[in-house]
Design an enzyme around this catalytic site. Structure first.
Site, PDB file in Angstrom:
ATOM      1  N   PRO A  62       0.780  -1.249   0.000  1.00  0.00           N
ATOM      2  CA  PRO A  62       0.000   0.000   0.000  1.00  0.00           C
ATOM      3  C   PRO A  62       0.812   1.301   0.000  1.00  0.00           C
ATOM      4  O   PRO A  62       0.784   2.067   0.966  1.00  0.00           O
ATOM      5  CB  PRO A  62      -0.829  -0.136   1.271  1.00  0.00           C
ATOM      6  CG  PRO A  62       0.040  -0.931   2.185  1.00  0.00           C
ATOM      7  CD  PRO A  62       0.755  -1.908   1.300  1.00  0.00           C
ATOM      8  N   CYS A  63       1.485   1.586  -1.095  1.00  0.00           N
ATOM      9  CA  CYS A  63       2.259   2.824  -1.191  1.00  0.00           C
ATOM     10  C   CYS A  63       1.350   4.052  -1.179  1.00  0.00           C
ATOM     11  O   CYS A  63       1.801   5.148  -0.857  1.00  0.00           O
ATOM     12  CB  CYS A  63       3.140   2.809  -2.433  1.00  0.00           C
ATOM     13  SG  CYS A  63       2.268   2.570  -3.975  1.00  0.00           S
TER      14      CYS A  63
END
Length: 157
Positions: free
Chosen positions: A120-121
């Site tokens: 989850p950047c």
């Protein structure tokens, strides 16, 4: 290497992987033909992504095989520790990795994340709370953060 193209609320996603795991999930801006048949090695990833977009999944449980440098992999592993519905800053992520001065290197590795949503950047924001830098476009980052937000904004109109 097997490939599949699936529709998501944010556009067509391209998934790639093999028996060693999923090594790439990216969002495309062009019109790709959706996959009629899903390769077996990608079925679970497609299923879990659909659950995520339906609001029924907050964590992924997939065999991952992203390709990158050792440093990039350390950053991506740290990204996986950011809980659903939460955000952190590039500065905090740098501190977590043990080097507060590595903000630019961390941001660069974040931007090279090959596993859209699963790593989850999009949960990394600027220290001032701004939605900075996102390879998939700021509009998608905003959508993802709102999708994961425990407080849903109601429209007045």
């Amino acid at each position: 290497m097997e490939t599949a193209f699936i529709n998501t609320p944010l556009g067509v996603a391209k998934l790639q992987g093999d028996e060693n795991g999923i090594n790439s999930i990216s969002i495309l801006d062009g019109d790709e033909k959706l996959s009629d048949i899903l390769p077996e090695v990608l079925e679970d990833a497609v299923y879990q992504l659909r659950e995520y977009f339906e609001g029924r999944r907050t964590q992924f449980s997939l065999l991952l095989n992203p390709q990158g440098t050792d440093f990039q992999k350390r950053v991506w592993q740290a990204l996986e520790q950011i809980p659903y519905g939460k955000t952190t800053s590039y500065m905090e992520l740098s501190k977590t990795l043990g080097d507060p001065k590595a903000i630019r290197a961390v941001a660069s590795a974040n931007g090279k994340n090959p596993l859209w949503i699963v790593i989850p950047c999009h949960r990394v924001i600027g220290s001032d709370g701004s939605l900075t830098g996102y390879a998939g476009g700021i509009h998608r980052k905003k959508w993802l953060l709102e999708h994961e937000s425990p407080v849903k904004q109601q429209s007045l109109f």
